[in-house]
Write an enzyme that holds these catalytic residues in place. Structure first.
Site, mmCIF file in Angstrom:
data_model
loop_
_atom_site.group_PDB
_atom_site.id
_atom_site.type_symbol
_atom_site.label_atom_id
_atom_site.label_comp_id
_atom_site.label_asym_id
_atom_site.label_seq_id
_atom_site.Cartn_x
_atom_site.Cartn_y
_atom_site.Cartn_z
ATOM 1 N N ALA A 18 17.552 4.568 15.186
ATOM 2 C CA ALA A 18 17.639 3.985 13.849
ATOM 3 C C ALA A 18 18.915 3.177 13.714
ATOM 4 C CB ALA A 18 17.616 5.100 12.803
ATOM 5 N N ASP A 19 18.918 2.304 12.768
ATOM 6 C CA ASP A 19 20.139 1.588 12.423
ATOM 7 C C ASP A 19 20.162 1.351 10.920
ATOM 8 O OD1 ASP A 19 22.538 0.124 13.684
ATOM 9 O OD2 ASP A 19 21.766 -1.302 12.213
ATOM 10 N N THR A 20 21.345 1.491 10.344
ATOM 11 C CA THR A 20 21.506 1.335 8.904
ATOM 12 C C THR A 20 22.551 0.271 8.616
ATOM 13 O OG1 THR A 20 20.930 3.654 8.556
ATOM 14 C CG2 THR A 20 22.138 2.576 6.773
#
Lengths: 197, 197
Positions: free
Chosen positions: A72-74
């Site tokens: 994931a990346d935020t």
């Protein structure tokens, strides 16, 4: 007793917040991380960045046949600009001053891989900060050292609690993983939800 | 190092979620609770109930001159009806089926007392649940036993993570205390935010 999947879940992230979200959901999983270059083309549309990085992280980590890999990346987006992790105190201060008294968008993108199948999904949340005093910003940076956090803040620590008036979207998306989407994409691999302990 | 107040903060609640929110904010406090009758006139407007109960709890707990007492009450409102804590499994199941696939409102009201001065404030958040399967509801009730929770759910456990699509408002208001408002009302009592540890 935890949620049993038919495959072994691997979290490809060293974020303690993502680990906490998967634990709160009740999944058993292990962590596998590599040191991945998180740079991106700065001409890329802000909303495309987390999807690009989640895929890049996923692609770099090797898995076995019986494993599912979640990466994931935020990102925090203000005025179409992506705020990364701050490099030092003055950058952190500058970011928090941009967020103070304003609304911004947090996008968390995920990439799920099992054998040759890749599923990508993302979610966004609008976050409204009330006006922060300089003394509050300084106190927060000195005490909490938010250098591992996109946009220099954690929704679950001091400045997130005292500063955020309102969200429009999912809290866990701001924290780093859209929990409801992660669950629904892992649901086909769930063995059972009965109580056998 | 924690936030120092000029008065001693007392939390008049045994909710572990409220305790956690005050701790995340960084306040030092102690807990003082009495067994208080939480019944209310069922003809009362739903939105007035938490304010009434927060005041009632506050009024019942004795304090000293140097103390500030914080009490709170949280209700879940669906179709103008207040959902209390469920009495048994079948009531919990009925409540979760009402929330499934719907929006509801959570109101958290607070009452703050210092000497003869009383401050009341409240906040609300709209919560949207996706459709929950019966097996998910049963699993949640059996495993998490949400009998101490208004509306039969905790925003920070399994069903809150996998079931909630979106909030409009503050996450911490749903959890039991509007953290940003508690901070701003305690701010006049803050001694300092400098780092002296």
């Amino acid at each position: 007793m935890s949620l049993k999947l038919s495959k072994t879940l691997i979290l490809g992230s060293q974020s303690p917040r993502r680990k906490e979200i998967l634990q709160l959901l009740g999944f058993e999983f292990s962590i596998r991380v590599l040191d991945i270059d998180e740079s991106f083309d700065t001409t890329m549309m802000a909303h495309a960045v987390p999807k690009y990085l989640a895929f890049k992280k996923n692609n770099a980590i090797p898995i076995q046949k019986n494993e599912i890999l979640l990466t994931a990346d935020t990102v925090v987006i203000v005025n179409n600009k992506v705020l990364n992790k701050p490099e030092n105190e003055s950058e952190a201060k500058e970011m928090l001053q941009m967020l103070s008294g304003n609304k911004h968008t947090v996008v968390s993108a995920c990439c799920l891989r099992h054998e040759d199948r890749i599923i990508e999904f993302s979610d966004e949340c609008i976050v409204e900060f009330q006006t922060l005093d300089e003394i509050e910003i300084n106190y927060y940076i000195k005490k909490y050292k938010p250098f591992d956090k996109a946009g220099s803040y954690g929704v679950q620590d001091f400045i997130g609690l005292m500063g955020i008036n309102s969200l429009e979207g999912s809290f866990y998306t701001v924290m780093g993983l859209p929990a409801h989407m992660v669950y629904s994409h892992l649901k086909p691999f769930l063995l059972e939800l009965t109580l056998n302990s």
